[in-house]
Design a protein around this motif. Structure first.
Motif, PDB file in Angstrom:
ATOM      1  N   PRO A 405       0.807  -1.229   0.000  1.00 53.91           N
ATOM      2  CA  PRO A 405       0.000   0.000   0.000  1.00 53.91           C
ATOM      3  C   PRO A 405       0.842   1.282   0.000  1.00 53.91           C
ATOM      4  CG  PRO A 405      -0.883  -1.569   1.572  1.00 53.91           C
ATOM      5  CD  PRO A 405       0.389  -2.157   1.070  1.00 53.91           C
ATOM      6  N   ALA A 406       1.961   1.285   0.749  1.00 51.86           N
ATOM      7  CA  ALA A 406       2.805   2.495   0.789  1.00 51.86           C
ATOM      8  C   ALA A 406       3.438   2.727  -0.582  1.00 51.86           C
ATOM      9  CB  ALA A 406       3.871   2.337   1.862  1.00 51.86           C
ATOM     10  N   HIS A 407       3.833   1.623  -1.227  1.00 55.86           N
ATOM     11  CA  HIS A 407       4.446   1.739  -2.559  1.00 55.86           C
ATOM     12  C   HIS A 407       3.416   2.266  -3.562  1.00 55.86           C
ATOM     13  CE1 HIS A 407       7.026   0.669  -5.939  1.00 55.86           C
ATOM     14  NE2 HIS A 407       5.954   0.135  -6.500  1.00 55.86           N
ATOM     15  N   LEU A 408       2.169   1.750  -3.442  1.00 61.53           N
ATOM     16  CA  LEU A 408       1.111   2.211  -4.354  1.00 61.53           C
ATOM     17  C   LEU A 408       0.877   3.711  -4.167  1.00 61.53           C
ATOM     18  CD1 LEU A 408      -1.256   1.691  -6.333  1.00 61.53           C
ATOM     19  CD2 LEU A 408      -2.673   1.123  -4.362  1.00 61.53           C
ATOM     20  N   ARG A 409       0.787   4.127  -2.889  1.00 63.26           N
ATOM     21  CA  ARG A 409       0.506   5.547  -2.631  1.00 63.26           C
ATOM     22  C   ARG A 409       1.626   6.441  -3.149  1.00 63.26           C
ATOM     23  NH1 ARG A 409      -1.526   3.586   2.132  1.00 63.26           N
ATOM     24  NH2 ARG A 409       0.408   4.020   3.248  1.00 63.26           N
ATOM     25  N   SER A 410       2.871   5.948  -3.045  1.00 63.57           N
ATOM     26  CA  SER A 410       3.961   6.820  -3.503  1.00 63.57           C
ATOM     27  C   SER A 410       4.180   6.699  -5.013  1.00 63.57           C
ATOM     28  CB  SER A 410       5.253   6.498  -2.749  1.00 63.57           C
ATOM     29  OG  SER A 410       5.669   5.201  -3.086  1.00 63.57           O
ATOM     30  N   SER A 411       3.568   5.678  -5.646  1.00 66.40           N
ATOM     31  CA  SER A 411       3.797   5.485  -7.088  1.00 66.40           C
ATOM     32  C   SER A 411       2.796   6.240  -7.949  1.00 66.40           C
ATOM     33  CB  SER A 411       3.712   3.994  -7.450  1.00 66.40           C
ATOM     34  OG  SER A 411       4.686   3.285  -6.760  1.00 66.40           O
ATOM     35  N   ILE A 412       1.571   6.417  -7.437  1.00 75.01           N
ATOM     36  CA  ILE A 412       0.530   7.076  -8.245  1.00 75.01           C
ATOM     37  C   ILE A 412       0.012   8.282  -7.468  1.00 75.01           C
ATOM     38  CG2 ILE A 412      -1.679   6.788  -9.437  1.00 75.01           C
ATOM     39  CD1 ILE A 412      -1.213   3.790  -9.497  1.00 75.01           C
ATOM     40  N   ALA A 413       0.073   9.461  -8.092  1.00 76.92           N
ATOM     41  CA  ALA A 413      -0.462  10.669  -7.436  1.00 76.92           C
ATOM     42  C   ALA A 413      -1.689  11.127  -8.214  1.00 76.92           C
ATOM     43  CB  ALA A 413       0.591  11.763  -7.409  1.00 76.92           C
ATOM     44  N   GLN A 474      -7.889  30.484  -6.991  1.00 78.26           N
ATOM     45  CA  GLN A 474      -8.038  29.046  -7.309  1.00 78.26           C
ATOM     46  C   GLN A 474      -6.921  28.587  -8.230  1.00 78.26           C
ATOM     47  OE1 GLN A 474     -10.062  26.902  -5.924  1.00 78.26           O
ATOM     48  NE2 GLN A 474     -10.985  28.532  -4.694  1.00 78.26           N
ATOM     49  N   GLY A 475      -6.573  29.441  -9.194  1.00 74.15           N
ATOM     50  CA  GLY A 475      -5.498  29.090 -10.139  1.00 74.15           C
ATOM     51  C   GLY A 475      -4.166  28.934  -9.412  1.00 74.15           C
ATOM     52  N   GLU A 476      -3.878  29.861  -8.461  1.00 66.62           N
ATOM     53  CA  GLU A 476      -2.617  29.778  -7.706  1.00 66.62           C
ATOM     54  C   GLU A 476      -2.570  28.500  -6.857  1.00 66.62           C
ATOM     55  OE1 GLU A 476      -1.709  34.566  -7.291  1.00 66.62           O
ATOM     56  OE2 GLU A 476      -2.992  33.578  -5.827  1.00 66.62           O
ATOM     57  N   ARG A 477      -3.700  28.177  -6.282  1.00 66.43           N
ATOM     58  CA  ARG A 477      -3.749  26.937  -5.492  1.00 66.43           C
ATOM     59  C   ARG A 477      -3.464  25.734  -6.393  1.00 66.43           C
ATOM     60  NH1 ARG A 477      -7.881  27.978  -0.876  1.00 66.43           N
ATOM     61  NH2 ARG A 477      -7.925  30.213  -0.994  1.00 66.43           N
ATOM     62  N   GLN A 478      -4.069  25.752  -7.606  1.00 66.05           N
ATOM     63  CA  GLN A 478      -3.831  24.629  -8.524  1.00 66.05           C
ATOM     64  C   GLN A 478      -2.353  24.548  -8.907  1.00 66.05           C
ATOM     65  OE1 GLN A 478      -6.809  24.861 -11.726  1.00 66.05           O
ATOM     66  NE2 GLN A 478      -8.015  23.344 -10.598  1.00 66.05           N
ATOM     67  N   LEU A 479      -1.719  25.719  -9.103  1.00 60.46           N
ATOM     68  CA  LEU A 479      -0.289  25.698  -9.451  1.00 60.46           C
ATOM     69  C   LEU A 479       0.537  25.076  -8.327  1.00 60.46           C
ATOM     70  CD1 LEU A 479       0.561  29.061 -11.278  1.00 60.46           C
ATOM     71  CD2 LEU A 479       0.720  26.727 -12.166  1.00 60.46           C
ATOM     72  N   ILE A 480       0.158  25.383  -7.085  1.00 62.13           N
ATOM     73  CA  ILE A 480       0.889  24.797  -5.938  1.00 62.13           C
ATOM     74  C   ILE A 480       0.738  23.274  -5.946  1.00 62.13           C
ATOM     75  CG2 ILE A 480       0.906  24.631  -3.412  1.00 62.13           C
ATOM     76  CD1 ILE A 480       0.239  27.652  -3.345  1.00 62.13           C
ATOM     77  N   THR A 481      -0.484  22.781  -6.186  1.00 59.22           N
ATOM     78  CA  THR A 481      -0.671  21.318  -6.170  1.00 59.22           C
ATOM     79  C   THR A 481       0.024  20.658  -7.368  1.00 59.22           C
ATOM     80  OG1 THR A 481      -2.826  21.555  -7.237  1.00 59.22           O
ATOM     81  CG2 THR A 481      -2.837  21.328  -4.863  1.00 59.22           C
ATOM     82  N   LEU A 482       0.109  21.376  -8.498  1.00 57.61           N
ATOM     83  CA  LEU A 482       0.809  20.803  -9.659  1.00 57.61           C
ATOM     84  C   LEU A 482       2.312  20.720  -9.379  1.00 57.61           C
ATOM     85  CD1 LEU A 482      -1.203  22.626 -12.453  1.00 57.61           C
ATOM     86  CD2 LEU A 482      -1.168  20.171 -12.006  1.00 57.61           C
ATOM     87  N   ALA A 483       2.864  21.755  -8.726  1.00 55.48           N
ATOM     88  CA  ALA A 483       4.288  21.717  -8.370  1.00 55.48           C
ATOM     89  C   ALA A 483       4.537  20.611  -7.339  1.00 55.48           C
ATOM     90  CB  ALA A 483       4.721  23.074  -7.809  1.00 55.48           C
ATOM     91  N   ARG A 484       3.551  20.418  -6.456  1.00 54.13           N
ATOM     92  CA  ARG A 484       3.660  19.340  -5.451  1.00 54.13           C
ATOM     93  C   ARG A 484       3.726  17.982  -6.156  1.00 54.13           C
ATOM     94  NH1 ARG A 484      -1.461  19.377  -2.049  1.00 54.13           N
ATOM     95  NH2 ARG A 484      -0.532  21.162  -1.008  1.00 54.13           N
ATOM     96  N   ALA A 485       2.864  17.793  -7.178  1.00 56.53           N
ATOM     97  CA  ALA A 485       2.879  16.533  -7.932  1.00 56.53           C
ATOM     98  C   ALA A 485       4.208  16.362  -8.665  1.00 56.53           C
ATOM     99  CB  ALA A 485       1.721  16.523  -8.929  1.00 56.53           C
ATOM    100  N   TYR A 486       4.731  17.478  -9.229  1.00 53.62           N
ATOM    101  CA  TYR A 486       5.997  17.430  -9.969  1.00 53.62           C
ATOM    102  C   TYR A 486       7.123  16.951  -9.037  1.00 53.62           C
ATOM    103  CZ  TYR A 486       9.667  18.902 -13.207  1.00 53.62           C
ATOM    104  OH  TYR A 486      10.744  18.921 -14.067  1.00 53.62           O
ATOM    105  N   LEU A 487       7.085  17.433  -7.782  1.00 47.65           N
ATOM    106  CA  LEU A 487       8.139  17.096  -6.810  1.00 47.65           C
ATOM    107  C   LEU A 487       7.980  15.689  -6.219  1.00 47.65           C
ATOM    108  CD1 LEU A 487       8.599  20.217  -4.519  1.00 47.65           C
ATOM    109  CD2 LEU A 487      10.385  18.998  -5.745  1.00 47.65           C
ATOM    110  N   SER A 488       6.798  15.113  -6.357  1.00 51.43           N
ATOM    111  CA  SER A 488       6.510  13.839  -5.676  1.00 51.43           C
ATOM    112  C   SER A 488       7.307  12.697  -6.308  1.00 51.43           C
ATOM    113  CB  SER A 488       5.015  13.526  -5.774  1.00 51.43           C
ATOM    114  OG  SER A 488       4.742  12.997  -7.051  1.00 51.43           O
ATOM    115  N   PRO A 489       7.483  11.610  -5.559  1.00 46.86           N
ATOM    116  CA  PRO A 489       8.185  10.465  -6.151  1.00 46.86           C
ATOM    117  C   PRO A 489       7.306   9.660  -7.117  1.00 46.86           C
ATOM    118  CG  PRO A 489       7.539   9.961  -3.892  1.00 46.86           C
ATOM    119  CD  PRO A 489       7.100  11.360  -4.157  1.00 46.86           C
ATOM    120  N   ALA A 490       6.020  10.056  -7.271  1.00 48.66           N
ATOM    121  CA  ALA A 490       5.089   9.259  -8.080  1.00 48.66           C
ATOM    122  C   ALA A 490       5.566   9.151  -9.524  1.00 48.66           C
ATOM    123  CB  ALA A 490       3.703   9.894  -8.030  1.00 48.66           C
ATOM    124  N   ARG A 491       5.464   7.893 -10.037  1.00 47.88           N
ATOM    125  CA  ARG A 491       5.846   7.700 -11.439  1.00 47.88           C
ATOM    126  C   ARG A 491       4.622   7.736 -12.354  1.00 47.88           C
ATOM    127  NH1 ARG A 491       9.153   2.502 -11.461  1.00 47.88           N
ATOM    128  NH2 ARG A 491       7.645   1.957  -9.852  1.00 47.88           N
TER     129      ARG A 491
END
Ligand code: ATP
Length: 569
Positions: A405-413, A474-491
């Motif tokens: 489960p931890a691997h799944l959570r870190s693999s898909i965002a 709302q747009g700025e918030r979306q940009l923050i979450t997109l940068a968060r996804a970019y930084l994540s280990p998710a493949r």
């Protein structure tokens, strides 16, 4: 060896009633005192009183016995409150558990049938209360009287007691050998009773349709069939009742015969007196015989019903075992759906039906379609947040439930449309999925998705974000979450309309950044331009999903061409 589920269920619900049951047992011992003493006192009355010509002595012993019966009657009166204290809470706790379990199962059944099942299990819980009450009242009394008679008999004549015990044990052995067959057949009777309830409820619920289709005969035949099966089950059960004959012969008649046949021998060689023979006969006739007869007749049926009904309730209460969590890891970020069907409930029409899809590692897929066609549902399925009812979804060829489960959570965002921004620093918000991310990685992510300007405006990565995001748009918030996804280990990154508040140019920049960062990108498209950028496009519209490229779909699908045309006009 573990106890059967029925016994465990009863034990669980009687556990709180041990103090009441202990008092019940104590009063049962007092209640069976007259039976225990009856043969011994009768022997004394005959040998030392009536046969010795001392009538008053004989009557005196009988008076002692009468006094003991009075004590026994007082004990019987004291038994009832403890009986109620044992049985009434049992019903309440049992009904609570079985109805809760039956309602949990309703989600997997037709409502009518489930309603019938709930009323059936409620009835069965009530039957358990009645059966336990009767067992504790009658069978307890007779069994304790039988046991007291055997102990008294052993004191009177050990040899006679031995012969009688052997005969009774043989009778009980024969009975025990047939009990499992009886339980099986009785269980079939109970199952068929439930089936009648389900079928009848279905027919009654659909009686208008039955009349409209002139299907009365068919409906009657369906109900008739289950009623016939029930009748056959009852006949099969009734056939097992012949076993009472050998049991009664061995447990009741043979001991009496043994007493009569052995009397001359016991008198001649073991000094058994006439009084002791009378006392032994008394034990047999008033103690053992009623006990065995009731056990085999009413008691047998009663204990049988209890075993079967409790077994059925234990089945209802059994919580399906959760499969153990997966331990596998995925080697690649290729994601595949194989014949996936999903509906939000068993009776609802599927939102996704027989969908097969292959998104190889490094691919950028866009999912498009009119509102309500299941795009967000698919995003949740691909992220492992929903489980298909049929088919499977794999990551790197490994089914999602098999992944750690931890691997799944870190693999898909999965990044949804509503951005999650929380109180803390901007750095905390950006590194939420990758707390180890260092300053250069943050700079790279911000530059890639177009966040740098906002970072400067806020005053750097250590600037505070107030609770709820403050006055961030709302747009700025979306940009923050997109940068968060970019930084994540998710493949694998799944964007579910996560760019809906961005202007087309910023959206294009962010999507391209996520597509080129490595791994697999799946975009639930908010604009058709997202589809133009993707390697593959999945069109969800109607029962058959279409997979192609932006170009091929425009020629293959009228809906897709309309969506593109609508977007460009
Ligand atoms: N939690 C839920 N329980 C029951 N039905 C649901 C649930 N979520 C969605 N649905 C239904 O499933 C269908 C597909 O919904 P979904 O949100 O996946 O579609 P969509 O294509 O993403 O729609 P939109 O573009 O409007 O977001 C809809 O009919 C919706 O009402």
């Amino acid at each position: 060896m573990t106890a059967p589920p029925a016994a465990r269920l009863l034990h669980r619900h009687l556990r709180g009633q041990w103090p009441a049951m202990r008092r019940l047992s104590a009063w049962s011992v007092v209640e069976s005192l007259p039976m225990f003493a009856s043969g011994l006192l009768l022997a004394r009355a005959v040998d030392h009183g009536f046969l010795a010509g001392r009538t008053m002595t004989g009557l005196g012993w009988l008076a002692v016995l009468a006094a003991l019966y009075a004590v026994g009657a007082v004990a019987t009166g004291r038994v009832y409150p403890w009986l109620a204290a044992t049985v009434e809470p049992l019903r309440d706790s049992l009904v609570t558990e079985v109805v809760a379990a039956a309602l949990r199962r309703m989600a997997d059944q037709a409502p009518d049938a489930a309603g019938a099942s709930v009323s059936q299990v409620t009835e069965q819980a009530e039957a358990v209360r009645a059966l336990v009450g009767t067992a504790l009242r009658n069978v307890r009394q007779l069994v304790s009287a039988g046991a007291a008679a055997l102990v008294g008999l052993a004191l009177l004549s050990p040899l006679l007691a031995l012969v009688i015990c052997l005969s009774v044990a043989l009778a009980l052995g024969v009975y025990a050998a047939f009990v499992s067959l009886q339980i099986r057949r009785y269980r079939a009777v109970i199952r068929q009773a439930e089936r009648i309830g389900e079928v009848a409820a279905t027919v009654v619920h659909g009686v208008r349709d039955v009349a409209a289709c002139a299907a009365e005969d068919r409906a009657a035949a369906a109900v008739g069939e289950v009623v016939d099966t029930q009748a056959e089950a009852l006949r099969a059960y009734a056939r097992t009742r012949w076993v009472r004959l050998p049991v009664l012969a061995l447990g009741v008649h043979l001991p009496l015969l043994a007493l009569l046949v052995l009397s001359p021998y016991l008198t001649a060689h073991h000094g058994l007196t006439a009084g002791q023979i009378a006392g032994g006969a008394g034990y047999l006739v008033t103690g053992l015989q009623p006990g065995i007869t009731v056990l085999v007749d009413a008691g047998g049926t009663l204990l049988l019903s209890l075993a079967v009904v409790l077994g059925r309730l234990a089945e209802v209460c059994a919580v399906p075992e959760e499969p153990p969590p997966g331990t596998a890891t995925a080697e690649s970020s290729g994601i595949e759906a194989e014949h996936v069907t999903f509906a939000y409930s068993p009776r609802a029409a599927p939102v996704i039906e027989d969908l097969s899809l292959h998104v190889p590692e490094g691919t950028h897929l866009a999912v498009v379609g009119p509102s309500g066609t299941g795009k967000s549902t698919l995003a949740n399925l691909l992220a492992g947040l929903l489980e298909p009812r049929k088919g499977k979804i794999t990551l790197g060829k490994v089914p999602l439930p098999h992944l750690d489960p931890a691997h799944l959570r870190s693999s898909i965002a999965l990044i949804p449309q509503e951005s999650y921004v929380f109180a803390g620093t901007l750095r905390d918000n950006l590194t939420y999925l990758n707390p180890e991310a260092a300053a250069p990685a943050l700079e790279e992510a911000a530059a890639a998705v177009g966040l740098s300007e906002l970072v400067d405006r806020l005053g750097g990565y250590e600037s505070d974000i107030p609770p709820g995001g403050g006055d961030l748009s709302q747009g700025e918030r979306q940009l923050i979450t997109l940068a968060r996804a970019y930084l994540s280990p998710a493949r694998v990154i799944v964007l579910d309309e996560a760019t809906s508040h961005l202007d087309p140019a910023t959206e294009a920049r962010a999507e391209e950044a996520l597509a080129t960062r490595g791994g697999t990108l799946i975009v639930i498209a908010h604009r058709m331009t997202s589809a133009e950028r993707a390697h593959q496009v999945l069109l969800l519209d109607g029962p058959v999903p279409l997979l192609g490229t932006h170009e091929t779909l425009q020629t293959r699908s009228r809906t897709y061409a309309d969506l593109v045309g609508h977007w460009h006009t």
